[in-house]
Design a protein around this motif. Sequence first.
Motif, short mmCIF file in Angstrom:
data_model
loop_
_atom_site.label_atom_id
_atom_site.label_comp_id
_atom_site.label_asym_id
_atom_site.label_seq_id
_atom_site.Cartn_x
_atom_site.Cartn_y
_atom_site.Cartn_z
N ASN A 2 23.58 99.62 58.74
CA ASN A 2 22.32 99.41 59.46
C ASN A 2 22.62 98.84 60.84
O ASN A 2 23.36 97.87 60.96
N ARG A 68 16.77 97.79 52.36
CA ARG A 68 16.86 97.95 50.89
C ARG A 68 16.86 99.42 50.46
O ARG A 68 17.23 99.72 49.33
N LYS A 69 16.46 100.33 51.33
CA LYS A 69 16.45 101.75 50.98
C LYS A 69 17.85 102.32 50.88
O LYS A 69 18.04 103.44 50.43
N ASN A 70 18.85 101.54 51.32
CA ASN A 70 20.25 101.95 51.27
C ASN A 70 20.51 103.26 52.01
O ASN A 70 21.28 104.11 51.57
N GLU A 71 19.84 103.42 53.14
CA GLU A 71 20.10 104.55 54.02
C GLU A 71 20.95 104.04 55.18
O GLU A 71 21.02 102.84 55.43
N ASN A 72 21.57 104.95 55.86
CA ASN A 72 22.17 104.60 57.14
C ASN A 72 21.05 104.61 58.16
O ASN A 72 20.41 105.65 58.34
N ASP A 94 26.48 94.73 55.99
CA ASP A 94 26.15 96.11 56.33
C ASP A 94 25.18 96.20 57.52
O ASP A 94 24.48 97.19 57.69
#
Length: 149
Positions: A2, A68-72, A94
Motif C-alpha cells: 500500500n 484490509r482488502k489486501n489489494e495492492n 506493507d
Amino acid sequence: MNILIFGVSNVGKSTIGALIAEHLEYKFYGIDEEIKSKYKTTLTEFTRTGTVSSRDLKRSQIVKQIIRKNENTVIAVSPVSYCEHFMNILRSDDVISLAIEDSPENIYNRIVFSDNEDNVYKDDEYRDAHRDYYLNCFCYPEMTENCST
C-alpha cells in the motif's frame, strides 16, 4: 503493498497517485471520493461535521478499510491535521508513505474551487484577488525564506 500519498490541497496527490497505480497495476483510491461514497455526503458537508480530529479519524478508518482488502493500492489522502490517527497505519510493514511537495507558486497555479455540491470550477479572478493568502497557505518554510508563518 500500500502506497499512501500525502500533501496539501492541489499539490497533485490524486494525479500522481493515479499515474503510479496505473504504472504498477495497483488499485487507486482517492480518500475524498471514498468519504463521499461511504458517508453519502459532499465534501463541503463533511467538513462542516464534527471536529478536525473526528474527520481525520474517519479518514484513517477509511484507509484501514481499504488496506484490509489486501489489494495492492495507491491511496491519495486528504490533508491531515491529526497524524496520531494514522500512526498505526504508517508503521505497518506493507505501507509506504510519500509526501508530495511543490512550490507555492505551482500549487497556486493549479487551484480550483468547488461549490456546495462538489462541482469543481476555476475562478482565476477570485484566486488572483487572494494571491498572498493562497501562496502563504502552500508555503513550505524549508523551500523559501520569504514565507510568513
